[in-house]
Design a protein around this motif. Structure first.
Motif, short mmCIF file in Angstrom:
data_model
loop_
_atom_site.label_atom_id
_atom_site.label_comp_id
_atom_site.label_asym_id
_atom_site.label_seq_id
_atom_site.Cartn_x
_atom_site.Cartn_y
_atom_site.Cartn_z
N PRO A 219 0.82 -1.21 0.00
CA PRO A 219 0.00 0.00 0.00
C PRO A 219 0.85 1.26 0.00
O PRO A 219 1.88 1.34 0.66
N ARG A 220 0.43 2.26 -0.78
CA ARG A 220 1.10 3.55 -0.76
C ARG A 220 0.66 4.33 0.48
O ARG A 220 -0.47 4.17 0.95
N PRO A 221 1.53 5.17 1.04
CA PRO A 221 1.11 6.00 2.19
C PRO A 221 -0.10 6.85 1.82
O PRO A 221 -0.22 7.36 0.71
N LEU A 222 -0.99 6.99 2.78
CA LEU A 222 -2.22 7.77 2.61
C LEU A 222 -2.09 9.06 3.40
O LEU A 222 -2.02 9.05 4.63
N ARG A 223 -2.06 10.19 2.67
CA ARG A 223 -1.93 11.50 3.33
C ARG A 223 -3.27 11.94 3.92
O ARG A 223 -4.30 11.88 3.26
N LEU A 224 -3.21 12.46 5.16
CA LEU A 224 -4.38 13.04 5.80
C LEU A 224 -4.41 14.54 5.51
O LEU A 224 -3.54 15.07 4.82
N THR A 225 -5.41 15.21 6.04
CA THR A 225 -5.58 16.63 5.71
C THR A 225 -6.20 17.38 6.88
O THR A 225 -6.80 16.78 7.79
N GLY A 226 -6.05 18.70 6.88
CA GLY A 226 -6.74 19.56 7.83
C GLY A 226 -6.25 19.49 9.26
O GLY A 226 -6.92 20.00 10.17
N LEU A 227 -5.08 18.89 9.51
CA LEU A 227 -4.56 18.75 10.87
C LEU A 227 -3.67 19.94 11.22
O LEU A 227 -3.24 20.70 10.36
N ASN A 228 -3.37 20.08 12.51
CA ASN A 228 -2.41 21.07 12.97
C ASN A 228 -1.01 20.51 12.77
O ASN A 228 -0.66 19.50 13.40
N PRO A 229 -0.20 21.08 11.91
CA PRO A 229 1.10 20.48 11.63
C PRO A 229 2.01 20.43 12.86
O PRO A 229 2.91 19.58 12.93
N HIS A 230 1.77 21.29 13.85
CA HIS A 230 2.65 21.37 15.02
C HIS A 230 2.16 20.47 16.16
O HIS A 230 2.88 20.31 17.15
N ALA A 231 0.95 19.93 16.04
CA ALA A 231 0.40 19.09 17.11
C ALA A 231 0.82 17.64 16.92
O ALA A 231 1.15 17.20 15.81
N MET A 232 0.77 16.88 18.02
CA MET A 232 1.03 15.44 17.98
C MET A 232 -0.30 14.70 18.04
O MET A 232 -1.23 15.11 18.76
N TYR A 233 -0.39 13.61 17.29
CA TYR A 233 -1.62 12.83 17.20
C TYR A 233 -1.34 11.37 17.51
O TYR A 233 -0.34 10.80 17.05
N GLU A 234 -2.25 10.77 18.27
CA GLU A 234 -2.22 9.31 18.48
C GLU A 234 -3.16 8.68 17.46
O GLU A 234 -4.34 9.04 17.39
N VAL A 235 -2.63 7.77 16.66
CA VAL A 235 -3.39 7.16 15.57
C VAL A 235 -3.46 5.66 15.81
O VAL A 235 -2.43 5.00 16.04
N ASN A 236 -4.67 5.13 15.75
CA ASN A 236 -4.90 3.72 16.07
C ASN A 236 -5.69 3.06 14.95
O ASN A 236 -6.65 3.64 14.42
N LEU A 237 -5.31 1.86 14.57
CA LEU A 237 -6.03 1.07 13.57
C LEU A 237 -7.15 0.32 14.28
O LEU A 237 -6.91 -0.68 14.97
N ALA A 238 -8.39 0.83 14.15
CA ALA A 238 -9.49 0.34 14.97
C ALA A 238 -9.82 -1.12 14.70
O ALA A 238 -10.26 -1.84 15.60
N ASN A 239 -9.63 -1.57 13.47
CA ASN A 239 -10.01 -2.95 13.10
C ASN A 239 -8.80 -3.77 12.69
O ASN A 239 -8.86 -4.54 11.73
N ARG A 240 -7.69 -3.63 13.41
CA ARG A 240 -6.46 -4.34 13.04
C ARG A 240 -6.63 -5.85 13.09
O ARG A 240 -5.93 -6.58 12.39
N LEU A 241 -7.57 -6.34 13.93
CA LEU A 241 -7.72 -7.78 14.08
C LEU A 241 -8.33 -8.43 12.84
O LEU A 241 -8.35 -9.67 12.74
N THR A 242 -8.82 -7.62 11.89
CA THR A 242 -9.39 -8.18 10.67
C THR A 242 -8.36 -8.32 9.56
O THR A 242 -8.70 -8.68 8.43
N ALA A 243 -7.07 -8.07 9.88
CA ALA A 243 -6.03 -8.18 8.85
C ALA A 243 -6.00 -9.59 8.25
O ALA A 243 -6.15 -10.59 8.96
N SER A 244 -5.79 -9.65 6.95
CA SER A 244 -5.75 -10.93 6.23
C SER A 244 -4.51 -11.74 6.62
O SER A 244 -3.48 -11.18 7.03
N HIS A 245 -4.60 -13.07 6.43
CA HIS A 245 -3.45 -13.94 6.68
C HIS A 245 -2.31 -13.65 5.71
O HIS A 245 -1.17 -14.02 5.96
N LEU A 246 -2.63 -12.96 4.59
CA LEU A 246 -1.59 -12.59 3.64
C LEU A 246 -0.89 -11.29 4.01
O LEU A 246 0.06 -10.88 3.35
N SER A 247 -1.37 -10.63 5.06
CA SER A 247 -0.66 -9.47 5.60
C SER A 247 0.33 -10.01 6.62
O SER A 247 0.02 -10.18 7.80
N ARG A 248 1.56 -10.29 6.16
CA ARG A 248 2.52 -11.06 6.96
C ARG A 248 3.54 -10.21 7.68
O ARG A 248 4.26 -10.69 8.55
#
Length: 680
Positions: A611-640
């Protein structure tokens, strides 16, 4: 927007875009706007005014075409009469010889950045109207193309990109309703503009009947935009005509800036909510579970299951009235079918209410079947010729007739007054036999009357799905049904494009059956559920088909939606610029910017492996963000591998998220990654 005039001539827009300094000299702008004259031209360029006049040798589409009552074409020549210029602007011009008065109205909204405009024609004597344009504005010269919208049943909100060239891009909807084929919207991006970057101009014509759009490049290179009712929609001579409101906006933050203006204006200015503080309830609609086969015990069983999944509103669809066993009969016989409901609707409603759900019901008030008691009693109530082509075995009923509106009102109000109903799914399943503005105005009057009598009843606009979605109908309704397709892959694209105009809170999206009834495709419950969770969530399948895995996933996603809807309902939907064409992604974020959710749908197989990186938008460039993959448990068996997001939350800057992006795990097509972010 800067509007200037020469002498008594009609005014023209000489600037529209980025805010100018308050000290700007408008006389200089007026003079600087004039273009040069060379060989083969008139000695002076005709103005591209708010209503271009054929009598001023204007070389393109005029803004007004009108005939006297005896059929003689009139060539108006308007002169200045008055102006009211405060927060809003009203300008009047008069053609004394022909007895015509033209009024231009502009209302501005400083918060949503929307300009709402319309044109009104008043006449001393009745005239026949062929064409009346809302205030005409120039299109930007820095644009290479325009984006308008087409579609079909189960495939609404498809984009058309048309290059500018000499001549007209002319679109006219003559079906008598907004239409799947002709959503009344236009976006003009300047060169290089994307979802997130650059300048863009956008328009929406707020009318539920036939309409016309003209985007014309004149021989001298100037460009004009016109909107109005479809030509010759006014069948009778009259002394007053008005366009619908034309909503206009400008953005220097890409097409998303236009989208945010429209989304906020619809949600905060146009839609009126019966219970503004009530969270948007999770829907259950029984249509694709039972169709016309209504049995009380089956519906009660389905309601039990829907409530356990998390539904909060049960909607009884088509088939409860008359002798309605299929779509060929009984439209307009709005009385409960005693064969299916011997004790009326009350037992079903009581059962639904006992489960903690509210109750909604389906109507199609503007239609009539030839095989109906009402058509047999009043065949003259049908709109159009006796031998017209039918659509879904039905005709339109003539909403211009007061006796028709009174009849429908009496039948509908009887159902609403005698039952605990808080929601109407209002359908419109065929086009009109001809365009007729009186039909649209009659429908508006009926809805307005019912809303006045039953102010706590919410209404959804449905027309074979997305056939009647516009700001005119949204002044009277609180939800739209984007498409009859519950195919999650098709919905992903439809919802993405509709977000250019529509907010989450009014956009219905349902989890459909395992095998989609309109496409035949089969999708995993996770994909179906997360696509529905992007908008006002609901279910429209037979819950008896769900296995344990599907029940668990749907319950979990519904619970997630309920926990987040309080902020998502008022969030902005920002379309992301994905560098992988297979990924359709959006970011939903409240105005505070303190949190967000990203839905990244995989609509096809990617050309590259990772996958290519996905750019987000509209954020404060100087702020720090905690980012979480809400459905990580659904990852395919081919995601190794082990990208950081698969291992847990990451903390990065807004600058990083917007300039590099997030690296998502590998995924199959027809799946969705859901990212939750919060500003630290």
């Amino acid at each position: 927007m800067v509007i200037t005039a020469t002498g008594e001539r009609l005014p023209q827009v000489v600037y529209w875009g980025e805010r100018l300094p308050l000290g700007e000299d408008l006389v200089t702008l007026h003079n600087a706007y004039a273009i040069d004259v060379t060989g083969g031209m008139l000695d002076e360029n005709p103005n591209l005014s708010l209503s271009p006049e054929a009598s001023r040798t204007f070389p393109g589409q005029p803004g007004l075409i009108v005939r006297s009552q005896d059929g003689t074409p009139l060539l108006p020549k308007f002169c200045f009469e008055s102006v009211e210029n405060g927060k809003d602007l009203t300008i009047r011009y008069r053609d004394e010889e022909n007895g015509l008065t033209l009024t231009f109205e502009f209302i501005t909204d400083a918060e949503t950045h929307i300009i709402r405009s319309k044109t009104v024609l008043n006449t001393d004597n009745p005239v026949h109207l062929h064409w009346l344009a809302a205030p005409v504005v120039p299109a930007p010269q820095a644009s290479d193309e325009m984006i308008d919208f087409t579609g079909r049943w189960c495939g609404e909100f498809q984009t058309n990109r048309t290059a500018w060239s000499p001549g007209i891009r002319y679109r006219e909807n003559r079906t008598g309703r907004t239409g799947h084929e002709h959503f009344p919207g236009l976006i003009i991006p300047c060169s290089g503009a994307t979802n997130t970057l650059g300048e863009a101009y956008a328009f929406h014509y707020g009318w539920s009947g036939g309409h016309r759009m003209v985007a014309e490049e004149l021989p001298d290179g100037r460009r004009q935009i016109q909107w109005g009712h479809a030509a010759r929609m006014e069948h009778d001579a009259a002394t007053e005509f008005s366009t619908a409101p034309l909503y206009m906006t400008y953005s220097n933050e890409g097409m998303n800036g236009c989208a945010l203006s429209f989304q906020r204006h619809v949600r905060d200015r146009i839609v009126t909510w019966p219970k503004p503080d009530r969270p948007r309830p999770v829907h259950y609609n029984c249509w694709e579970a039972v169709y016309f086969d209504h049995k009380l015990d089956v519906l009660c069983d389905i309601a039990d299951r829907a409530a356990k999944l998390g539904a909060e509103r049960f909607v009884l669809d088509d088939g409860w009235f008359g002798n309605r066993d299929d779509d060929t009969r009984a439209l307009s016989d709005w009385e409960v079918d005693p064969r299916k409901y011997p004790d009326g609707l009350t037992p079903l409603i009581d059962h639904v209410k006992s489960l903690g759900m509210s109750f909604g019901i389906w109507f199609e008030p503007e239609m009539i079947n030839p095989d109906s008691n009402i058509h047999r009693a009043h065949p003259d109530w049908a709109l159009g010729a006796e031998d017209q082509l039918l659509g879904r075995q039905q005709k339109a009923i003539n909403m211009a007739l007061p006796e028709v509106r009174d009849f429908i009102y009496d039948r509908m109000s009887s159902i609403l007054a005698n039952h605990d109903i808080d929601y109407i799914k209002w359908d419109h399943n065929r086009v009109l036999p001809m365009p007729d503005a009186a039909q649209t105005r009659g429908s508006y009057r009926l809805i307005d009357r019912l809303r006045e009598q039953f102010p706590n009843v919410e209404i959804e606009s449905c027309a074979s799905g997305g056939g009647r979605i516009d700001f005119g109908i949204l002044e009277r309704t609180q939800r739209v049904w984007l498409s009859d397709s519950n195919d999650a892959l098709e919905r992903l694209n439809i919802q993405h494009n509709a977000a250019l105009f529509l907010p989450l809170s009014i956009t219905g999206s349902h989890v459909g059956p395992r095998r989609c009834h309109t496409s035949g495709r089969i999708f995993d419950i996770s994909f179906r559920a997360w696509v529905a969770a992007q908008r006002h969530m609901g279910f429209e399948m037979d819950p008896r088909e769900l296995d344990d895995y599907e029940t668990r996933v749907l319950t979990e996603v519904t619970s997630w939606w309920k926990h987040n809807r309080d902020w998502m309902e008022d969030a902005d939907i920002l379309r992301l610029d994905s560098h992988d064409p297979a990924v359709i992604a959006e970011q939903q974020m409240p105005r505070s910017g303190d949190r967000f959710v990203v839905f990244a749908g995989k609509a096809a197989t990617s050309a590259q492996i990772a996958p290519r990186p996905l750019r987000l938008t509209g954020l404060n460039p100087h702020a720090m963000y905690e980012v979480n993959l809400a459905n990580r448990l659904t990852a395919s068996h081919l995601s190794r591998g082990m990208p950081a997001l698969k291992d847990g939350p990451i903390t990065v800057s807004g600058a990083y998220l917007m300039r590099y992006g997030v690296t998502l795990p590998w995924s199959f097509p027809d799946t969705m990654w859901v990212l939750e972010g919060k500003r630290l």
